[in-house]
Design a protein around this motif. Structure first.
Motif, PDB file in Angstrom:
ATOM      1  N   UNK A   1      28.346  23.032 -14.380  1.00 21.75           N
ATOM      2  CA  UNK A   1      29.411  24.044 -13.616  1.00 21.75           C
ATOM      3  C   UNK A   1      30.904  23.469 -13.588  1.00 21.75           C
ATOM      4  N   UNK A   2      30.768  22.178 -13.403  1.00 20.80           N
ATOM      5  CA  UNK A   2      32.024  21.187 -13.695  1.00 20.80           C
ATOM      6  C   UNK A   2      32.566  20.988 -14.982  1.00 20.80           C
TER       7      UNK A   2
ATOM      8  N   UNK B   1      34.246  21.061  -7.587  1.00 20.89           N
ATOM      9  CA  UNK B   1      33.416  22.118  -7.286  1.00 20.89           C
ATOM     10  C   UNK B   1      33.648  22.568  -5.683  1.00 20.89           C
ATOM     11  N   UNK B   2      33.264  23.751  -5.307  1.00 22.50           N
ATOM     12  CA  UNK B   2      33.335  24.054  -3.872  1.00 22.50           C
ATOM     13  C   UNK B   2      32.214  23.543  -3.029  1.00 22.50           C
ATOM     14  N   UNK B   3      32.138  23.716  -1.685  1.00 20.75           N
ATOM     15  CA  UNK B   3      31.161  23.684  -1.157  1.00 20.75           C
ATOM     16  C   UNK B   3      30.142  24.862  -1.449  1.00 20.75           C
TER      17      UNK B   3
ATOM     18  N   UNK C   1      37.576  25.259   2.093  1.00 21.27           N
ATOM     19  CA  UNK C   1      36.548  24.728   1.494  1.00 21.27           C
ATOM     20  C   UNK C   1      36.080  23.229   1.945  1.00 21.27           C
ATOM     21  N   UNK C   2      36.964  22.404   2.433  1.00 19.61           N
ATOM     22  CA  UNK C   2      36.548  21.239   2.977  1.00 19.61           C
ATOM     23  C   UNK C   2      35.718  21.592   4.373  1.00 19.61           C
ATOM     24  N   UNK C   3      36.273  22.613   5.074  1.00 17.85           N
ATOM     25  CA  UNK C   3      35.666  22.975   6.340  1.00 17.85           C
ATOM     26  C   UNK C   3      33.923  22.892   6.477  1.00 17.85           C
ATOM     27  N   UNK C   4      33.559  23.617   5.191  1.00 15.59           N
ATOM     28  CA  UNK C   4      32.021  23.653   5.076  1.00 15.59           C
ATOM     29  C   UNK C   4      31.371  22.201   5.120  1.00 15.59           C
ATOM     30  N   UNK C   5      31.853  21.359   4.467  1.00 23.52           N
ATOM     31  CA  UNK C   5      31.383  19.783   4.686  1.00 23.52           C
ATOM     32  C   UNK C   5      31.754  19.130   5.917  1.00 23.52           C
ATOM     33  N   UNK C   6      32.985  19.396   6.561  1.00 21.47           N
ATOM     34  CA  UNK C   6      33.322  18.977   7.953  1.00 21.47           C
ATOM     35  C   UNK C   6      32.441  19.320   8.992  1.00 21.47           C
TER      36      UNK C   6
END
Length: 186
Positions: A95-96, A72-74, A18-23
């Motif tokens: 959503x949260x 929440x996800x990317x 999930x973090x890879x989208x932000x990265x």
């Protein structure tokens, strides 16, 4: 590998994924500011398509680090990225708060459903059999939700369907003297 370790590993993989989208998005934004031909290089380095990389950069550009929701996800953020800031925050808050999946958030936005009102929560007590409660708990667990969150989402979904269906029209009351093609019926 014991089941607990296996679950922990899965959670770590999810966080990384999930973090890879932000990265990627942040990496591309930095590249935009410092290097020409960044997408040409990014495609060569990652083997991702131009459009995928553009999507990462666009979503990351819509949400500065201070506006990103850790819970929440990317993909949740991607669903609302095209909306104005107020609507983005409103949908992400809902959503949260209600534990919506990305698909549930997408469904609600697409249907144009307004988020539930911000009224104070009411306590409702429902007496059910142990068998029914166990069945509901399994259904909630299948959606990755707590029982109370699942119950609320099911009720919200049912209310949404009920509100969007046309109101049934009652048949007119039978005439005192029924007719067919203008002639009285025998």
């Amino acid at each position: 590998m014991p089941i607990d370790q296996w679950r922990d590993l899965g959670q770590h993989i999810y966080v990384i994924n999930d973090s890879s989208g932000w990265w990627f998005g942040d990496w591309l934004i930095y590249g935009q500011q410092h290097y020409p031909d960044r997408y040409k290089h990014a495609i060569a380095e990652t083997s991702l398509s131009y459009q995928t990389l553009r999507n990462y950069a666009w979503v990351a550009g819509q949400f500065g680090v201070d506006r990103r929701r850790d819970r929440l996800s990317f993909q949740h953020h991607a669903e609302v990225a095209g909306l104005n800031v107020e609507m983005q925050d409103n949908w992400l808050n809902q959503a949260e708060r209600f534990g919506w999946s990305r698909n549930e958030l997408r469904r609600r936005i697409k249907a144009g459903l307004r988020p539930p009102s911000e009224k104070l929560p009411a306590n409702v007590r429902v007496d059910v059999t142990a068998e029914r409660r166990a069945r509901w708990e399994r259904a909630a667990a299948d959606r990755g939700q707590e029982l109370s969150t699942w119950i609320i989402s099911v009720l919200d979904e049912s209310a949404s369907v009920w509100q969007t269906e046309p109101t049934p029209q009652l048949a007119p009351a039978p005439a005192e003297h029924p007719q067919q093609n203008g002639a009285p019926l025998p």
